[in-house]
Design a protein around this motif. Structure first.
Motif, PDB file in Angstrom:
ATOM      1  N   VAL A 496       0.666  -1.172  -0.087  1.00 53.44           N
ATOM      2  CA  VAL A 496      -0.114   0.023  -0.465  1.00 53.44           C
ATOM      3  C   VAL A 496       0.971   1.470  -0.049  1.00 53.44           C
ATOM      4  O   VAL A 496       1.717   1.082   0.956  1.00 53.44           O
ATOM      5  CB  VAL A 496      -1.255   0.259   1.576  1.00 53.44           C
ATOM      6  N   THR A 497       0.756   1.984  -0.707  1.00 53.14           N
ATOM      7  CA  THR A 497       1.078   3.506  -1.406  1.00 53.14           C
ATOM      8  C   THR A 497       0.056   4.917  -0.524  1.00 53.14           C
ATOM      9  O   THR A 497      -0.886   4.430  -1.233  1.00 53.14           O
ATOM     10  CB  THR A 497       1.696   3.916  -1.619  1.00 53.14           C
ATOM     11  N   ALA A 498       1.216   5.323   0.023  1.00 57.16           N
ATOM     12  CA  ALA A 498      -0.359   7.020  -0.474  1.00 57.16           C
ATOM     13  C   ALA A 498      -1.047   7.163  -1.963  1.00 57.16           C
ATOM     14  O   ALA A 498      -2.458   7.100  -1.975  1.00 57.16           O
ATOM     15  CB  ALA A 498       0.363   8.403  -0.299  1.00 57.16           C
ATOM     16  N   ASP A 499      -0.476   7.101  -3.259  1.00 50.90           N
ATOM     17  CA  ASP A 499      -1.620   7.136  -3.791  1.00 50.90           C
ATOM     18  C   ASP A 499      -2.465   5.806  -3.990  1.00 50.90           C
ATOM     19  O   ASP A 499      -3.364   5.653  -5.287  1.00 50.90           O
ATOM     20  CB  ASP A 499      -0.428   6.816  -5.300  1.00 50.90           C
ATOM     21  N   THR A 500      -2.068   4.631  -3.571  1.00 52.05           N
ATOM     22  CA  THR A 500      -2.957   3.623  -3.454  1.00 52.05           C
ATOM     23  C   THR A 500      -3.809   3.244  -2.978  1.00 52.05           C
ATOM     24  O   THR A 500      -4.642   2.234  -2.679  1.00 52.05           O
ATOM     25  CB  THR A 500      -2.276   2.207  -3.807  1.00 52.05           C
ATOM     26  N   ASN A 501      -3.802   4.048  -1.601  1.00 49.28           N
ATOM     27  CA  ASN A 501      -4.010   4.034  -0.801  1.00 49.28           C
ATOM     28  C   ASN A 501      -5.959   4.497  -0.285  1.00 49.28           C
ATOM     29  O   ASN A 501      -5.894   5.713  -0.261  1.00 49.28           O
ATOM     30  CB  ASN A 501      -4.099   4.446   1.023  1.00 49.28           C
ATOM     31  N   LEU A 502      -7.156   4.794  -1.288  1.00 48.95           N
ATOM     32  CA  LEU A 502      -7.662   5.679  -1.661  1.00 48.95           C
ATOM     33  C   LEU A 502      -8.887   4.960  -1.532  1.00 48.95           C
ATOM     34  O   LEU A 502      -9.040   3.574  -2.135  1.00 48.95           O
ATOM     35  CB  LEU A 502      -7.103   6.066  -3.337  1.00 48.95           C
ATOM     36  N   VAL A 503      -9.834   5.427  -1.335  1.00 47.37           N
ATOM     37  CA  VAL A 503     -11.536   5.432  -1.259  1.00 47.37           C
ATOM     38  C   VAL A 503     -12.324   5.525  -2.745  1.00 47.37           C
ATOM     39  O   VAL A 503     -12.344   6.449  -3.411  1.00 47.37           O
ATOM     40  CB  VAL A 503     -12.591   5.262  -0.306  1.00 47.37           C
ATOM     41  N   HIS A 504     -12.514   4.134  -3.233  1.00 50.69           N
ATOM     42  CA  HIS A 504     -12.940   4.904  -4.602  1.00 50.69           C
ATOM     43  C   HIS A 504     -14.716   4.250  -4.834  1.00 50.69           C
ATOM     44  O   HIS A 504     -15.039   3.171  -3.894  1.00 50.69           O
ATOM     45  CB  HIS A 504     -12.736   3.879  -6.350  1.00 50.69           C
ATOM     46  N   LEU A 505     -15.570   5.097  -5.139  1.00 50.28           N
ATOM     47  CA  LEU A 505     -17.263   5.233  -5.671  1.00 50.28           C
ATOM     48  C   LEU A 505     -17.220   4.631  -7.012  1.00 50.28           C
ATOM     49  O   LEU A 505     -16.424   4.823  -7.784  1.00 50.28           O
ATOM     50  CB  LEU A 505     -17.245   5.851  -4.689  1.00 50.28           C
ATOM     51  N   TYR A 506     -18.728   4.265  -6.770  1.00 50.28           N
ATOM     52  CA  TYR A 506     -18.824   3.683  -8.823  1.00 50.28           C
ATOM     53  C   TYR A 506     -19.753   4.920  -8.790  1.00 50.28           C
ATOM     54  O   TYR A 506     -20.245   6.191  -8.216  1.00 50.28           O
ATOM     55  CB  TYR A 506     -20.029   2.270  -8.396  1.00 50.28           C
ATOM     56  N   LYS A 507     -19.594   5.037 -10.126  1.00 52.21           N
ATOM     57  CA  LYS A 507     -20.861   5.989 -10.838  1.00 52.21           C
ATOM     58  C   LYS A 507     -21.880   6.235 -10.202  1.00 52.21           C
ATOM     59  O   LYS A 507     -22.697   4.988  -9.918  1.00 52.21           O
ATOM     60  CB  LYS A 507     -20.971   6.332 -11.757  1.00 52.21           C
ATOM     61  N   LEU A 508     -22.586   7.852  -9.773  1.00 57.22           N
ATOM     62  CA  LEU A 508     -24.290   7.901  -8.803  1.00 57.22           C
ATOM     63  C   LEU A 508     -25.005   7.837  -9.739  1.00 57.22           C
ATOM     64  O   LEU A 508     -24.887   8.248 -10.687  1.00 57.22           O
ATOM     65  CB  LEU A 508     -24.160   8.305  -7.426  1.00 57.22           C
ATOM     66  N   GLU A 509     -26.095   6.916 -10.122  1.00 51.60           N
ATOM     67  CA  GLU A 509     -26.847   6.557 -11.037  1.00 51.60           C
ATOM     68  C   GLU A 509     -28.133   7.953 -10.620  1.00 51.60           C
ATOM     69  O   GLU A 509     -28.547   7.766  -9.155  1.00 51.60           O
ATOM     70  CB  GLU A 509     -27.272   5.442 -11.788  1.00 51.60           C
ATOM     71  N   LYS A 510     -28.742   8.108 -10.933  1.00 50.49           N
ATOM     72  CA  LYS A 510     -29.858   9.466 -11.221  1.00 50.49           C
ATOM     73  C   LYS A 510     -31.134   8.557 -10.540  1.00 50.49           C
ATOM     74  O   LYS A 510     -31.302   6.960 -11.070  1.00 50.49           O
ATOM     75  CB  LYS A 510     -30.762  10.342 -11.839  1.00 50.49           C
ATOM     76  N   LYS A 581     -24.621  14.111  -4.960  1.00 55.38           N
ATOM     77  CA  LYS A 581     -23.246  12.754  -5.602  1.00 55.38           C
ATOM     78  C   LYS A 581     -22.292  14.051  -4.801  1.00 55.38           C
ATOM     79  O   LYS A 581     -21.218  12.998  -4.702  1.00 55.38           O
ATOM     80  CB  LYS A 581     -23.921  13.151  -6.951  1.00 55.38           C
ATOM     81  N   GLU A 582     -21.870  15.256  -5.252  1.00 59.81           N
ATOM     82  CA  GLU A 582     -21.417  15.801  -4.732  1.00 59.81           C
ATOM     83  C   GLU A 582     -20.594  15.532  -2.967  1.00 59.81           C
ATOM     84  O   GLU A 582     -19.879  15.455  -2.637  1.00 59.81           O
ATOM     85  CB  GLU A 582     -20.982  17.396  -4.558  1.00 59.81           C
ATOM     86  N   ALA A 583     -21.516  15.667  -1.905  1.00 51.58           N
ATOM     87  CA  ALA A 583     -21.159  14.434  -0.513  1.00 51.58           C
ATOM     88  C   ALA A 583     -20.590  14.201  -0.910  1.00 51.58           C
ATOM     89  O   ALA A 583     -20.409  13.230   0.113  1.00 51.58           O
ATOM     90  CB  ALA A 583     -22.966  15.309   0.163  1.00 51.58           C
ATOM     91  N   SER A 584     -21.343  12.522  -1.403  1.00 52.87           N
ATOM     92  CA  SER A 584     -20.771  11.757  -1.606  1.00 52.87           C
ATOM     93  C   SER A 584     -19.156  11.529  -1.739  1.00 52.87           C
ATOM     94  O   SER A 584     -18.883  10.757  -1.645  1.00 52.87           O
ATOM     95  CB  SER A 584     -21.276  10.504  -2.693  1.00 52.87           C
ATOM     96  N   HIS A 585     -19.119  11.839  -2.898  1.00 53.35           N
ATOM     97  CA  HIS A 585     -17.644  12.420  -3.374  1.00 53.35           C
ATOM     98  C   HIS A 585     -16.465  13.115  -2.089  1.00 53.35           C
ATOM     99  O   HIS A 585     -15.327  12.611  -1.964  1.00 53.35           O
ATOM    100  CB  HIS A 585     -17.558  13.006  -4.340  1.00 53.35           C
ATOM    101  N   GLU A 586     -17.551  14.030  -1.870  1.00 54.63           N
ATOM    102  CA  GLU A 586     -16.784  14.697  -0.954  1.00 54.63           C
ATOM    103  C   GLU A 586     -16.008  13.606   0.493  1.00 54.63           C
ATOM    104  O   GLU A 586     -15.083  13.997   0.936  1.00 54.63           O
ATOM    105  CB  GLU A 586     -17.216  16.057  -0.283  1.00 54.63           C
ATOM    106  N   GLY A 588     -16.486  10.770   0.438  1.00 52.38           N
ATOM    107  CA  GLY A 588     -15.538   9.025  -0.017  1.00 52.38           C
ATOM    108  C   GLY A 588     -16.867   8.267   0.713  1.00 52.38           C
ATOM    109  O   GLY A 588     -16.486   6.631   1.206  1.00 52.38           O
ATOM    110  N   ILE A 589     -18.385   8.382   0.372  1.00 50.50           N
ATOM    111  CA  ILE A 589     -19.211   7.372   0.732  1.00 50.50           C
ATOM    112  C   ILE A 589     -20.106   7.401   0.176  1.00 50.50           C
ATOM    113  O   ILE A 589     -20.652   7.611  -0.665  1.00 50.50           O
ATOM    114  CB  ILE A 589     -20.221   7.615   1.744  1.00 50.50           C
ATOM    115  N   GLN A 590     -20.042   5.607  -0.734  1.00 49.56           N
ATOM    116  CA  GLN A 590     -20.917   5.126  -1.842  1.00 49.56           C
ATOM    117  C   GLN A 590     -22.503   5.682  -1.327  1.00 49.56           C
ATOM    118  O   GLN A 590     -23.334   5.399  -0.362  1.00 49.56           O
ATOM    119  CB  GLN A 590     -21.215   3.587  -2.328  1.00 49.56           C
ATOM    120  N   ALA A 591     -23.332   6.393  -2.146  1.00 52.38           N
ATOM    121  CA  ALA A 591     -24.325   6.551  -2.588  1.00 52.38           C
ATOM    122  C   ALA A 591     -25.043   5.131  -2.752  1.00 52.38           C
ATOM    123  O   ALA A 591     -24.723   5.111  -4.513  1.00 52.38           O
ATOM    124  CB  ALA A 591     -24.963   7.594  -2.446  1.00 52.38           C
ATOM    125  N   TYR A 592     -26.168   5.408  -3.313  1.00 47.85           N
ATOM    126  CA  TYR A 592     -27.229   4.538  -3.796  1.00 47.85           C
ATOM    127  C   TYR A 592     -28.469   4.594  -4.150  1.00 47.85           C
ATOM    128  O   TYR A 592     -29.041   5.817  -3.569  1.00 47.85           O
ATOM    129  CB  TYR A 592     -27.759   2.641  -3.896  1.00 47.85           C
TER     130      TYR A 592
END
Length: 856
Positions: A496-510, A581-586, A588-592
């Motif tokens: 694990v590095t600082a560049d890989t230690n990230l939280v990835h989210l799926y695109k939130l559909e409307k 969508k913006e809050a989810s990305h800010e 780092g929490i997945q919304a559905y």
């Protein structure tokens, strides 16, 4: 003899305050000086010790020295919360400074466990002279300016020799925000003539004082935790340079003398730091300190009061990196001149002792260069040998629901250069399951083995019961991480590095119906407030349910947030989508997106089990008798982590405050002596009218003692010595101190069905306790949210008597008063900004307290 006599005369003159002699008083013996380089007095317009120097002037002087001399350069390593620079003045001979990168490369070979270096003669020592971690211990930063000038401008042959043998990295002010807070106070109330009376306002700084940083954190406890930018900058610098020696200059009570190492022996049965650090390195340096302080007639002590048990001090952290970390403590003038039991002590006098000790550090380092380098070269290779000899080959950890808490813990490991790897498949270790994608392993066989031990190992037995500070620091418990030691490393992926230690989210559909947001994540309280602050109606589920998402059935637990699309006040569906969508990305929490209200388990998204949440408007009492540490931890959690505003009302002004502007009031530890009977009655009425009062630690005991909460405290008879027979007086302090809880970790049983525990999956949660507040379980069977386990002890020191009391005590209680409620925490869920594992309990009290219905 003549030189010693002259020094004594100057010392006596300064004690009665003759500022004009200040400059020679410090460094007369290092003349002549390069006249083209301004002295501190010439630059500032006053002698060192005449005033407390602001940080901006300290910084400007460092840049001036670098501009006028080829012996110095400036390196900025960070900025504070208040945007002040953190910097190192790099000082060396011109040739060494010019070749610093090449020298650094050779130096780093010494700390490479794969390389054994045998010849250190041509390699300069790296010395980090660090000053001023506590802002209201100001003498050290003034001494730093004098040291910088001496090393940069002196033409004395002795100083030139120093610069051939060492490269000095001088950090003049570790805590600029706190320093300026104190400097402004001391200069504002400086008497003319000076006033030595200890009761004068100059010597009695107002709340919160300058000891701490912007958020009122003690930075001398923060290096292991890495919470604040000042500490993070230092950690990055340390692991980039690995100095041989690190200093840590402080002040103590005005009636004391001077302290230098060695400190008390560690209270641990098996200290991690090699014994050679204390028994060999400290001794040869102590001989030099004693000789130089004897020469100027300063009294001192050593080997008592301060301990080396906690590895997160400025004077202990680098001991785990093969360095020699050194603590110095000087009696404080608490201003410019103050009376003491043995006469008046001047600011100039306090500065001089730190100046002398700084030079003595260089002398001792040069005299023991071979010893220091050999010790550092052996250190990491020996640590690997110990790791390989251990049956524990690694630690597996991870939370299967909370990606951000995993990320934050990994960030701390990365700050300490600890290697971690994702596991490649699902595991089960000692009946604990670890899920691929959420779990990691830290091998013990790595350079930072000693730090791995510090962060993962727990201890319950100690050879001493008296601690200067905390007795438990297993950070894996701070973060409420499931973890297990392993005797064989599992299959694992790339480091694990600082560049890989990230939280990835799926695109939130409307969605045209609703958005669902699980409440499992650490930052969920921040996301919730963000949505409310942008005018959205948000509901919370108090039952588990399942719903079809994009053709796949998903399970959602209690605490899940639902944002309706249609039931919003003047917010169209496009705006709802964009905000979610913006809050989810800010955060780092997945919304559905939910396409409709039908649930395959549960009663539908329109069920009464979904409750509409009130936006919290929180206020916290500060100043007066309130603990600035605990208040600062709450302030930091609100602003720095959750991005939530927090109103801070001085205790002295509560009587002028319209408390009905707020629906949440927070009271951390304090005796609240400025609140009269009328204000206590106002608080009680405010709660009864339907609001939420949250109290932590000693704040909880105050609320109960004032009858605002109708709960009880468990009394203890360990406050007095009730031993039969006689005992020698010299054992009295230890007998009393052993009943204190300086800081240890315990397990509680948490009611995860309760709103205060939304987002928690396991009933067993570690908590931090550093007080003797014992809450009795509530008489209401539904109101004890957290209770200590029958066998609660996880890590750290606790006496048998306290442990027995704890087994019958509660950790979290919700007490009903009228239409409102009081949420009582016996512990501090926000300790030092590092208790990610219990922060959410506190934030749930903020967000969900109004939901709590206490059955009669």
């Amino acid at each position: 003899m003549k030189q010693i006599y002259c020094r004594l005369i100057i010392w006596l003159l300064v004690l009665v305050h003759i500022p004009a002699l200040a400059q020679d008083y410090y460094f007369e013996s290092y003349k002549p000086f390069n006249q083209s380089i301004p002295s501190p007095e010439e630059f500032l317009g006053y002698p060192i010790g005449e005033y407390h120097t602001r940080h901006d002037l300290v910084v400007a002087y460092m840049y001036t020295l670098a501009e006028f001399s080829d012996r110095a350069s400036v390196q900025v390593y960070g900025k504070t919360h208040e945007n002040r620079k953190l910097l190192m003045l790099q000082i060396a001979s011109p040739s060494n400074l010019e070749n610093l990168e090449k020298i650094k490369s050779k130096h780093l070979e010494v700390v490479n466990p794969e390389i054994q270096v045998s010849d250190f003669k041509e390699l300069p020592l790296f010395i980090n002279l660090a000053y001023g971690v506590h802002g209201n211990e100001p003498s050290s930063t003034e001494a730093a300016m004098l040291i910088a000038y001496t090393l940069v401008a002196s033409e004395c042959e002795e100083v030139k020799k120093y610069l051939d043998e060492v490269i000095v990295f001088l950090d003049p002010t570790i805590n600029p925000d706190g320093r300026d807070r104190h400097s402004n106070w001391a200069n504002s109330y400086r008497g003319q003539p000076l006033i030595a009376d200890k009761f004068d306002i100059e010597h009695n700084e107002g709340w919160p004082g300058g000891r701490t940083n912007h958020y009122w954190f003690d930075l001398n406890r923060d290096l292991l935790l890495g919470v604040n930018p000042e500490s993070r900058g230092r950690l990055k610098w340390y692991h980039n340079w690995y100095p041989n020696v690190v200093t840590d200059f402080h002040e103590m009570g005005s009636g004391s003398t001077y302290f230098f190492e060695p400190k008390n022996k560690s209270a641990s049965l098996n200290p991690i730091t090699p014994s050679e650090n204390r028994d060999v390195l400290n001794k040869v340096f102590a001989d030099q300190f004693a000789a130089d302080l004897d020469q100027i007639g300063s009294f001192y002590f050593t080997d008592e009061v301060y301990d080396s048990t906690y590895p997160g001090y400025g004077s202990t952290y680098m001991d785990l990196q093969g360095s020699l970390a050194l603590l110095f403590e000087q009696a404080s003038s608490r201003g410019h001149l103050q009376e003491t039991p043995t006469g008046e002590i001047s600011f100039a006098f306090t500065i001089r002792n730190h100046y002398v000790s700084s030079i003595a550090t260089l002398k001792a380092a040069i005299a023991n260069k071979e010893l220091l380098y050999k010790y550092q070269n052996d250190f990491f290779r020996n640590s690997l040998k110990k790791a390989n000899a251990s049956s524990i080959k690694g630690y597996v950890f991870g939370d299967p629901y909370d990606r951000n808490r995993n990320k934050e813990f990994l960030d701390v490991l990365l700050q300490h250069q600890i290697e971690a790897y994702p596991v490649s498949r699902d595991l089960k270790v000692n009946n604990t399951s670890f899920k691929k994608g959420f779990s990691y392993v830290v091998p013990t066989s790595q350079k930072q083995y000693y730090l791995v031990q510090s962060l993962f190992e727990t201890f319950k037995s100690y050879k001493d019961s008296v601690f200067y500070d905390t007795s438990a620091w297993s950070l894996v418990n701070f973060y409420n991480m499931k973890y297990q030691p392993v005797s064989k490393l599992p299959e694992r992926g790339k480091k694990v590095t600082a560049d890989t230690n990230l939280v990835h989210l799926y695109k939130l559909e409307k969605s045209d119906y609703a958005y669902l947001i699980p409440y499992d994540d650490y930052y969920a309280p921040g996301l919730l407030y963000d949505l409310q602050d942008h005018g959205l109606v948000v509901k919370v589920a108090n039952k588990a349910f399942s719903v079809n998402i994009d053709g796949k059935e998903m399970d959602f637990r209690r605490g899940t947030l639902m944002v309706p699309v249609q039931d919003q006040f003047d917010v169209d569906k496009e705006s709802v989508y964009e905000r979610v969508k913006e809050a989810s990305h800010e955060f780092g929490i997945q919304a559905y997106p939910a396409a409709g209200g039908m649930t395959s388990r549960g009663n539908g998204l329109g069920s009464h089990s979904f409750q509409t949440l009130k936006k919290p408007n929180a206020m916290m009492l500060v100043e007066g008798t309130v603990s600035s540490y605990e208040a600062g931890e709450v302030w930091h959690l609100f602003e720095n982590r959750m991005k939530i505003p927090l109103v801070k009302v001085p205790e002295r002004r509560l009587y002028l405050t319209d408390i009905y502007r707020y629906n949440v009031i927070i009271m951390v530890s304090g005796n609240y002596g400025l609140l009269d009977k009328i204000q206590k009655e106002r608080l009680a009425q405010w709660v009864g009218d339907g609001n939420t009062l949250i109290a932590t630690a000693k704040g909880s005991s105050w609320v109960i003692n004032q009858k605002i909460a109708e709960e009880t405290l468990i009394s203890s008879n360990t406050d007095t010595l009730s031993h039969a027979g006689r005992s020698n007086y010299n054992k009295a302090i230890g007998s009393i101190e052993k009943h204190n809880i300086g800081g240890a970790i315990f397990g509680i049983d948490l009611d995860i069905t309760h709103p205060i525990a939304y987002g928690y999956h396991s009933r067993k949660v570690p908590v931090y306790k550093n007080n003797r507040v014992w809450l009795a379980p509530s008489k209401n069977p539904y109101s004890t949210v957290g209770k200590y386990l029958e066998e609660p002890h996880i890590d750290g020191y606790i006496s048998k008597e306290n442990l027995e009391i704890m087994k019958g005590a509660a950790s979290i209680v919700v007490s009903k008063r009228g239409k409102g409620r009081i949420i009582l925490f016996a512990d501090n869920p926000n300790f030092r900004g590092a208790w990610y594992g219990t922060n959410k309990l506190f934030m749930n009290a903020i967000h969900f307290g109004s939901l709590v219905k206490v059955p009669q």
